[in-house]
Design an enzyme around this catalytic site. Structure first.
Site, PDB file in Angstrom:
ATOM      1  N   GLY A 195     -16.057   2.417  24.038  1.00 17.49           N
ATOM      2  CA  GLY A 195     -16.053   1.583  25.234  1.00 17.49           C
ATOM      3  C   GLY A 195     -15.300   0.280  25.018  1.00 17.49           C
ATOM      4  N   GLY A 196     -15.805  -0.770  25.676  1.00 19.62           N
ATOM      5  CA  GLY A 196     -15.149  -2.072  25.584  1.00 19.62           C
ATOM      6  C   GLY A 196     -15.085  -2.622  24.178  1.00 19.62           C
ATOM      7  N   GLY A 430      23.877   0.285  20.662  1.00 22.88           N
ATOM      8  CA  GLY A 430      22.856  -0.738  20.887  1.00 22.88           C
ATOM      9  C   GLY A 430      21.833  -0.803  19.787  1.00 22.88           C
ATOM     10  N   ALA A 431      21.601   0.315  19.089  1.00 20.26           N
ATOM     11  CA  ALA A 431      20.632   0.313  17.996  1.00 20.26           C
ATOM     12  C   ALA A 431      21.093  -0.605  16.864  1.00 20.26           C
ATOM     13  CB  ALA A 431      20.410   1.727  17.479  1.00 20.26           C
TER      14      ALA A 431
END
Length: 540
Positions: A195-196, A430-431
């Site tokens: 959970g949280g 771009g890499a």
């Protein structure tokens, strides 16, 4: 024996009766009572619970702390704290510590703060008093500038305490964020975290997990089955291996608690206590100018042939020793902490053994997180480049490779620590830019004579540039081979970038360790004057 006047009561004739008398306990008796209470707090309320914990292969909270900190250094905080809730049976059970052991000690002689859930008490669940103990510890860690380690083994919010338990988690999350980038925060998952409660480990810098016992998920298998009809085990849904290989939540995975906590100690030896300090320096036995002769044979000349980048890292760093993060997640990029000439460095490297070292969504996230962590804690960055580009395909594009790739670009552009780039072989498109090129702020860039820096590979470039000529050629194969050779010779030769000042030097691979060490030594006094702003807005 002394007596104490407690109260007076009127007699039947209206006159005051003799004072009631109560025995006052001596200091020795009170000390004996304190010792008994402390022993109860230390032992826990139910000896059988300790046996059940051990039967699962799990240690108790204090046994874990003893393995983590230096012997005899732990000082416990609020060992006598108890909850004040009533109803739903809580009024009948008010054990000391309220299910969490908190305090401070030392690791390798440096101060750390630790909290450990005690699963023997209310399943380690968090209530108001439990949360307040952790809040106090986190505040102390932040104000004194010391690492915070959470040993997690708890069942989540204590249902019987309602909203106060939820508010307790909110206070932890807020402090996690406030301490982020200020002190190292380490979560060690040694049991359930559902959970949280799982958001606190996710907010910390490093997450350790033990196979077979650590489980993290927002909704458990029963809820998943009820809502989706999917049946899955705890281990498959949120086990250590799941988070180490698929979600990327777990940074390190271990087979047992002792080995796990030993690695936590090793990690702490590579980190500063806070963001105002440098990582600890240890005089090296490995000479900084040592020749790395093995590098001539480790990396194949053919850019299409794979090799293990980890062997390159081991050859460059002190004594071949490094700590790899997220080893099983996004393995096409390697992120590791090591020492070079006794100083800690963070290494980001493409891994040609996996996807040829191409960058994909997960690799960009992994490397970006690591770059930001190193920058927060004053750890210089060394980037080893052998990248053919970003991984192509509709899955990557639709999954947001542009946005995720921008995370890595943003992280490097924002980093102010010393940054050294070494291009081993290919660096395309771009890499190449994203892998800490000079154009985005690397302080120093070096290349091996085997480097190929270009917009794309020669074959692809020739096909794009000379598409019409190839289509009209009588012998397109022969023309293509000639054009590929010409493109490579003119635009991809190893000195093209050096001639234009985009790499600082082309170096002998055997000198890699020496060159990086000298560069980092020069950069050790680097400082950056950043513009005033509340914060940037990275593409999260």
């Amino acid at each position: 024996m002394t007596t104490l006047i407690n109260e007076t009561t009127p007699d039947t004739r209206g006159r005051a009766a003799p004072p009631a008398v109560r025995t006052r306990r001596s200091t020795r008796e009170r000390v004996a009572e304190l010792a008994r209470i402390r022993e109860e707090a230390h032992r826990g309320p139910d000896p059988a619970a300790t046996k059940r914990q051990h039967a699962k292969g799990k240690l108790t909270a204090r046994e874990r702390i003893d393995l983590l900190v230096d012997p005899g250094s732990f000082t416990e905080l609020e060992p006598l704290r108890r909850h004040r809730a009533s109803g739903f049976g809580l009024e009948r059970r008010r054990p000391y510590t309220d299910g969490v052991v908190t305090g401070w000690g030392t690791v390798h002689g440096r101060q750390v703060f630790v909290y450990a859930h005690d699963f023997r008490i209310f399943g380690g669940s968090l209530g108001e008093a439990h949360a307040q103990k952790i809040h106090k510890l986190m505040d102390l860690a932040t104000t004194t500038g010391a690492p915070l380690i959470g040993l997690n083994d708890g069942a989540g919010a204590r249902i019987q305490e309602g909203v106060t338990a939820l508010a307790g988690y909110g206070g932890i999350f807020r402090r996690n964020v406030a301490a982020s980038g200020v002190i190292p925060q380490i979560s060690v998952m040694l049991g359930p975290c559902a959970g949280g409660a799982s958001y606190s480990p996710a907010l910390t810098d490093f997450v350790f997990a033990v196979r077979g016992t650590a489980h993290m998920f927002i909704t458990g298998p029963d809820v998943v089955a009820a809502v989706t009809g999917e049946h899955v085990s705890h281990e498959e849904l949120g086990g250590a291996l799941t988070h180490a290989t698929r979600s990327g939540v777990a940074t390190f995975v271990h087979d047992d608690e002792a080995d796990c906590l030993e690695d936590v100690r090793f990690l702490l030896s590579l980190l500063p206590s806070n963001n105002a300090e440098l990582p600890p320096y240890y005089p090296p036995d490995d000479p900084a100018d040592r020749s790395c002769d093995a590098l001539l044979d480790l990396v194949p000349d053919d850019p299409a042939r794979p090799y293990d980048m980890r062997a390159v890292i081991a050859e460059i760093v002190d004594d071949g020793e490094y700590l790899e993060l997220h080893e099983a997640w996004a393995p096409n990029v390697v992120c590791a902490l090591a020492r070079l000439d006794g100083h800690v460095v963070g290494i980001v490297a493409n891994q040609p053994q996996v996807l040829a070292g191409a960058l994909d969504i997960h690799a960009c996230e992994k490397a970006a997180r690591f770059v930001r962590t190193c920058d927060a804690f004053n750890i210089p960055l060394v980037t080893l480049v052998d990248v053919p580009g970003f991984l192509p395909g509709t899955e990557q594009e639709h999954g947001g490779i542009i946005r995720h790739g921008a995370k890595l670009l943003y992280a490097y552009c924002e980093a102010t620590v010393p940054r050294v780039q070494v291009i081993l072989r290919k660096a395309y498109g771009g890499a190449y830019i994203v892998m800490d090129s000079r154009s985005i702020g690397a302080d120093l860039s070096y290349a091996w004579p085997t480097n190929e820096i270009a917009v794309m590979g020669a074959e692809g470039a020739a096909n794009v540039i000379f598409r019409k000529e190839l289509a009209a050629a009588a012998d397109p194969g022969a023309l293509r081979r000639r054009l590929v050779t010409e493109y490579a010779e003119q635009l991809m030769h190893p000195y093209y970038a050096a001639e234009r000042g985009l790499v600082d030097d082309v170096i002998d691979p055997r000198d890699t360790r020496r060159v990086i060490a000298r560069g980092l030594a020069m950069l050790r006094s680097k400082h950056a004057n950043l513009p005033h702003r509340k914060h940037g807005n990275p593409p999260l």
